[in-house]
Design an enzyme around this catalytic site. Structure first.
Site, short mmCIF file in Angstrom:
data_model
loop_
_atom_site.label_atom_id
_atom_site.label_comp_id
_atom_site.label_asym_id
_atom_site.label_seq_id
_atom_site.Cartn_x
_atom_site.Cartn_y
_atom_site.Cartn_z
N CYS A 229 35.96 41.84 29.01
CA CYS A 229 36.53 41.34 30.27
C CYS A 229 35.60 40.32 30.92
O CYS A 229 36.05 39.37 31.56
CB CYS A 229 36.82 42.49 31.23
SG CYS A 229 35.36 43.47 31.68
N HIS A 379 34.64 46.90 35.56
CA HIS A 379 35.55 45.86 35.08
C HIS A 379 35.27 44.56 35.83
O HIS A 379 34.69 44.57 36.92
CB HIS A 379 37.00 46.32 35.31
CG HIS A 379 38.03 45.50 34.60
ND1 HIS A 379 37.90 45.07 33.30
CD2 HIS A 379 39.25 45.04 35.02
CE1 HIS A 379 38.97 44.40 32.95
NE2 HIS A 379 39.81 44.35 33.99
N ASN A 396 43.28 40.21 37.21
CA ASN A 396 42.77 41.05 36.13
C ASN A 396 42.94 40.31 34.80
O ASN A 396 44.06 39.90 34.46
CB ASN A 396 43.56 42.36 36.10
CG ASN A 396 42.96 43.39 35.17
OD1 ASN A 396 42.27 43.06 34.21
ND2 ASN A 396 43.24 44.66 35.42
#
Length: 423
Positions: A229, A379, A396
């Site tokens: 990520c 994250h 995201n």
């Protein structure tokens, strides 16, 4: 002040002795797998010892893709095999195969990039650099699997092939010699169970490099099953800014054969094929393309970094600030999230900065429900913008489960903020 020159006979004997010594070292180095770079350095030293400029045939090796004329009407679709070689291409391919066999079977293969005692034999990479895609295809049609595996270990050969050979051929060569063409993905899932393990390489039908308008977009991101990520968030943050989009576009060059050459700001160039890790069902395991037709620039950059770092397992876990530094070549600024104000965010975004945030580990957060319902622990997200009512929009890199936070939530539940610099 020059010293007295040695006797000519003494110099020759010394030179021969050094050459014989170095020859033994070179053979041992080559057999041990250290590679040609060390051998080349040794050769340079011998040239100096012998007071000889060691002039040899000029090298023709250059990492250049074929011209449009050379490529002709060959397909670039990685799912489509190339046309069969012509008679002339087969003749040239057979001659090249014979020369490569002679090279691999002679002392030249031990001396590798040295050209002493090779009677003008050219290193395989130099030979391949002067061949057309059809001739290269014909060459490999002549070689056995064992000869192919040995040839692919020769210095520079794979680099040339990735630019000049058909993508279809590269795919076949990876099957014959796994790990020779593609970065490793087999160690990504060794320590954890996953429903999405990569098992093979597959292409993306009808893929395009860039999205609408020929530009990278934040909405092109879809992380998939790899824990990178941090890398995709960095890409997405750059795609939010005009200068970042220009940087991303300038990093990737699509070659006539369908491969992609990525030039990182540190100067390293990495060429990747248009094949990506897939699972047993034939679905992409890692970054997934978005849009119709599918947009694959995030897949290309993910694969390029994996190849640069030594495998997909090497890019699991990281800091989005480091990701943006890798993409821009400049240091990123980092701030604790609880020290950042709405005005800070607005100023950074207004000034064209790329901004990412990181969430805390779940065990470090008192109000865990927000992680279960609206954010994901440990994250990275992209700061997309500020709403009219003053909330922060987070994107995201999964492509879904985005979040909108008040500044109080932003300060409480996030750990860090990274801001890019383009200069």
């Amino acid at each position: 002040m020059k010293g007295r020159r040695s006797d000519a006979g003494e110099g020759s004997l010394s030179y021969i002795a050094v050459v014989l010594l170095i020859a033994g070292i070179a053979g041992a180095v080559t057999l041990s797998g250290v590679g040609a770079t060390v051998v080349g350095d040794i050769r340079a030293a011998v040239c100096k010892v012998g007071d000889d400029d060691c002039e040899t045939e000029p090298r023709v090796f250059a990492n250049n893709p074929p011209s449009e004329q050379e490529w002709g009407n060959r397909p670039t679709d990685p799912g489509q095999p190339p046309p069969a070689p012509t008679d002339d291409e087969r003749k040239t391919g057979k001659e090249a195969a014979d020369r490569i066999r002679d090279y691999l079977g002679s002392a030249c293969a031990w001396w590798r990039v040295w050209k002493w005692g090779c009677d003008g034999t050219r290193a395989p990479r130099d030979l391949l650099a002067g061949m057309s895609p059809g001739e290269i295809q014909a060459l490999f049609d002549e070689l056995s699997d064992a000869e192919i595996r040995r040839l692919l270990r020769e210095p520079g050969v794979v680099d040339v092939l990735k630019l000049r050979a058909d993508a279809w051929l590269l795919h076949q060569l990876e099957r014959i010699a796994p790990g020779s063409i593609e970065p490793n993905f087999t160690e990504v899932y060794e320590d954890e169970k996953s429903d999405n393990p990569a098992t093979a390489w597959g292409s993306v039908p009808n893929a395009r490099l860039w999205g609408n308008g020929g530009q990278p977009s934040l909405e092109d991101l879809n992380q998939g099953g790899l824990g990178d990520c941090w890398w995709l968030a960095g890409m997405g943050a750059l795609a939010q800014t005009p200068e970042g989009r220009e940087r991303l576009r300038n990093m990737i060059r699509q070659n006539p054969n369908g491969t992609y050459t990525v030039t990182f700001p540190d100067g390293e160039r990495v060429t990747v094929t248009p094949y990506f890790p897939i699972n047993k069902d034939g679905n992409l395991s890692f970054a997934n393309p978005e849009g119709q037709p599918p947009t694959i620039w995030p897949l290309v950059l993910e694969k390029a970094l994996a190849q640069k770092e030594g495998g997909y397992e090497e890019i699991v876990g990281g800091d989005p600030g480091n990701g943006m530094e890798t993409l821009t070549g400049h240091d990123s600024e980092s701030e604790d999230a609880d020290d950042v104000s709405r005005e800070d965010l607005q100023n950074w975004l207004r000034n064209g900065k790329a901004v990412t945030v990181s969430t805390k580990d779940e065990g470090d957060v008192d109000g865990k429900p927000i992680y279960k319902n609206r954010l994901h622990a440990n994250h990275a997200y992209v700061v997309k913008g500020i709403t009219q009512d003053g909330k922060v929009e987070l994107y995201n890199p999964w492509g879904y489960d985005h979040a909108t936070l008040t500044m109080e939530e932003f300060n409480q539940y996030l750990s860090g903020v990274d801001i890019s610099s383009f200069e």
